[in-house]
Design a protein around this motif. Structure first.
Motif, PDB file in Angstrom:
ATOM      1  N   LYS A 168       0.825  -1.212   0.000  1.00  0.00           N
ATOM      2  CA  LYS A 168       0.000   0.000   0.000  1.00  0.00           C
ATOM      3  C   LYS A 168       0.859   1.262   0.000  1.00  0.00           C
ATOM      4  O   LYS A 168       0.355   2.351   0.239  1.00  0.00           O
ATOM      5  CB  LYS A 168      -0.917   0.007   1.217  1.00  0.00           C
ATOM      6  N   GLY A 169       2.138   1.114  -0.257  1.00  0.00           N
ATOM      7  CA  GLY A 169       3.002   2.274  -0.167  1.00  0.00           C
ATOM      8  C   GLY A 169       4.193   2.184  -1.085  1.00  0.00           C
ATOM      9  O   GLY A 169       4.165   1.488  -2.090  1.00  0.00           O
ATOM     10  N   PRO A 170       5.258   2.871  -0.707  1.00  0.00           N
ATOM     11  CA  PRO A 170       6.434   2.943  -1.570  1.00  0.00           C
ATOM     12  C   PRO A 170       7.337   1.723  -1.455  1.00  0.00           C
ATOM     13  O   PRO A 170       7.157   0.868  -0.596  1.00  0.00           O
ATOM     14  CB  PRO A 170       7.167   4.175  -1.024  1.00  0.00           C
ATOM     15  N   ALA A 229      12.526   6.293  -0.477  1.00  0.00           N
ATOM     16  CA  ALA A 229      11.182   5.771  -0.699  1.00  0.00           C
ATOM     17  C   ALA A 229      10.782   6.102  -2.131  1.00  0.00           C
ATOM     18  O   ALA A 229      10.611   7.256  -2.489  1.00  0.00           O
ATOM     19  CB  ALA A 229      10.202   6.385   0.293  1.00  0.00           C
ATOM     20  N   VAL A 230      10.658   5.057  -2.955  1.00  0.00           N
ATOM     21  CA  VAL A 230      10.310   5.236  -4.361  1.00  0.00           C
ATOM     22  C   VAL A 230       8.804   5.045  -4.518  1.00  0.00           C
ATOM     23  O   VAL A 230       8.244   4.029  -4.098  1.00  0.00           O
ATOM     24  CB  VAL A 230      11.084   4.230  -5.247  1.00  0.00           C
ATOM     25  N   CYS A 231       8.152   6.028  -5.124  1.00  0.00           N
ATOM     26  CA  CYS A 231       6.698   6.015  -5.295  1.00  0.00           C
ATOM     27  C   CYS A 231       6.272   4.917  -6.256  1.00  0.00           C
ATOM     28  O   CYS A 231       6.863   4.744  -7.319  1.00  0.00           O
ATOM     29  CB  CYS A 231       6.248   7.379  -5.832  1.00  0.00           C
ATOM     30  N   THR A 232       5.227   4.164  -5.894  1.00  0.00           N
ATOM     31  CA  THR A 232       4.666   3.155  -6.785  1.00  0.00           C
ATOM     32  C   THR A 232       3.240   3.477  -7.209  1.00  0.00           C
ATOM     33  O   THR A 232       2.726   2.872  -8.135  1.00  0.00           O
ATOM     34  CB  THR A 232       4.679   1.763  -6.120  1.00  0.00           C
ATOM     35  N   PRO A 257       9.907  10.618  -8.886  1.00  0.00           N
ATOM     36  CA  PRO A 257       9.650   9.246  -8.471  1.00  0.00           C
ATOM     37  C   PRO A 257       9.788   9.007  -6.971  1.00  0.00           C
ATOM     38  O   PRO A 257       9.682   7.891  -6.509  1.00  0.00           O
ATOM     39  CB  PRO A 257      10.713   8.450  -9.233  1.00  0.00           C
ATOM     40  N   TRP A 258      10.033  10.060  -6.203  1.00  0.00           N
ATOM     41  CA  TRP A 258      10.188   9.904  -4.758  1.00  0.00           C
ATOM     42  C   TRP A 258       8.820   9.987  -4.093  1.00  0.00           C
ATOM     43  O   TRP A 258       7.966  10.784  -4.471  1.00  0.00           O
ATOM     44  CB  TRP A 258      11.126  10.969  -4.189  1.00  0.00           C
ATOM     45  N   CYS A 259       8.614   9.201  -3.068  1.00  0.00           N
ATOM     46  CA  CYS A 259       7.343   9.164  -2.339  1.00  0.00           C
ATOM     47  C   CYS A 259       7.201  10.393  -1.441  1.00  0.00           C
ATOM     48  O   CYS A 259       8.134  10.778  -0.751  1.00  0.00           O
ATOM     49  CB  CYS A 259       7.281   7.900  -1.484  1.00  0.00           C
TER      50      CYS A 259
END
Length: 66
Positions: free
Chosen positions: A6-8, A33-36, A44-46
């Motif tokens: 549910k997260g990065p 933390a890489v955003c998905t 691309p960072w969370c």
């Protein structure tokens, strides 16, 4: 590397990510933390945009103090 469904994706840094347009995003941090979810304003960072937000309703007293 750690994956939260549910997260990065948490990756030990430093990190280089090649984006779809060919640009390279770099971070020298020790943990990244890489955003998905692609909701992040700093992709691309969370930036925690994946977290559910709860709206609070204020009472009339909160809006109009006397």
């Amino acid at each position: 590397m750690a994956v939260d469904p549910k997260g990065p994706v948490l990756v030990e840094g430093p990190v280089e990510i090649v984006l779809e347009d060919g640009t390279v995003a770099r971070s020298d941090r020790f943990m990244v933390a890489v955003c998905t979810c692609r909701r992040s304003r700093t992709y691309p960072w969370c930036d925690t945009s994946h977290r559910p937000r709860e709206r609070t309703t204020s009472t009339s007293e909160d809006r109009d103090p006397q």
